[in-house]
Write a protein that holds these residues in place. Sequence first.
Motif, PDB file in Angstrom:
ATOM      1  N   ASN A   1      48.551 -38.820  17.369  1.00 15.61           N
ATOM      2  CA  ASN A   1      48.076 -39.157  17.709  1.00 15.61           C
ATOM      3  C   ASN A   1      46.787 -40.559  18.388  1.00 15.61           C
ATOM      4  O   ASN A   1      46.539 -40.055  16.705  1.00 15.61           O
TER       5      ASN A   1
ATOM      6  N   PHE B   1      45.943 -43.843  25.373  1.00 16.25           N
ATOM      7  CA  PHE B   1      46.402 -43.083  24.518  1.00 16.25           C
ATOM      8  C   PHE B   1      47.837 -43.597  23.272  1.00 16.25           C
ATOM      9  O   PHE B   1      48.391 -44.335  24.655  1.00 16.25           O
TER      10      PHE B   1
ATOM     11  N   TYR C   1      38.312 -43.624  23.372  1.00 18.01           N
ATOM     12  CA  TYR C   1      37.710 -43.464  25.010  1.00 18.01           C
ATOM     13  C   TYR C   1      36.338 -44.468  25.874  1.00 18.01           C
ATOM     14  O   TYR C   1      35.968 -45.813  24.150  1.00 18.01           O
TER      15      TYR C   1
ATOM     16  N   PHE D   1      43.735 -42.106  20.311  1.00 20.24           N
ATOM     17  CA  PHE D   1      42.906 -42.285  21.101  1.00 20.24           C
ATOM     18  C   PHE D   1      41.701 -43.976  21.752  1.00 20.24           C
ATOM     19  O   PHE D   1      41.435 -43.820  20.882  1.00 20.24           O
TER      20      PHE D   1
END
Lengths: 111, 114
Positions: free
Chosen positions: B31, B48, B35, B33
Amino acid sequence: GNSVTQMEGPVTLSEEAFLTINCTYTATGYPSLFWYVQYPGEGLQLLLKATKADDKGSNKGFEATYRKETTSFHLEKGSVQVSDSAVYFCALSQAGNQFYFGTGTSLTVIP
Amino acid sequence: DVKVTQSSRYLVKRTGEKVFLECVQDMDHENMFWYRQDPGLGLRLIYFSYDVKMKEKGDIPEGYSVSREKKERFSLILESASTNQTSMYLCASSLPGQRANVLTFGAGSRLTVL
C-alpha cells in the motif's frame, strides 16, 4: 462513516506540566487507533497504537487507552519536555487499508 | 531502518506547470498513499494504491493523478498546477489488510505554486 475529532490547539505548557490531548472517534466495527507525532520540518511518525478495547498504547512516556464505551483515545503524558513540542495527530484505521486522521493539535512546551 | 523517501523537500512552481512528486519506499509495502496537509484541515487523502498499476481515489483527487509502475515507487502528478495546490504533500506506505497496520511517512514535500 469513520471520523476522528481531536481537541483544537494550540496548546502551550510549561516544562514538567501534565499533558492531555483529547481524541474521540466515530467508526463502524472495531477500528485500530493511533497517535502520530510530527516534529518541525518532518513527516509524521507513529507514537503509539492500540488495536482493541481497553488496550493501552505507550511510548516515550506518552500513554493512551482505547475506550470503546466513550469512543475515545486521549493522549496523556505526566511531565512534558521542551523536546515534546510538535503536532500530534489522532487516527483510526479500518481493516488496515483506510486511515482517518484528526486535524492535529500543536503543542509548545516552554522551559 | 525502513524508509519512505520523497525526492523533493521544497519546490516552487508556476501556475500551469506540470509537477511530479516522487515517493520511494524500501519496505516492500503493497500500500502507498498520498496525503495533502493544510493548517486546520489535517491530512486529506488524495490517492492510494494497493498494488502496482492499481490506484483508488481518495477524498480530494481533483487536479491530481498518480502513477505506480513499480511496487516501490508512487508518483503524484499535478497536470496543471494552481495556486490552491500550494501545500505540504506527504507520502506514506503500509502493509496490506491488517487492522494493526502502521503508516510509515516520508518527510514531506512542500510545494509553492506562484
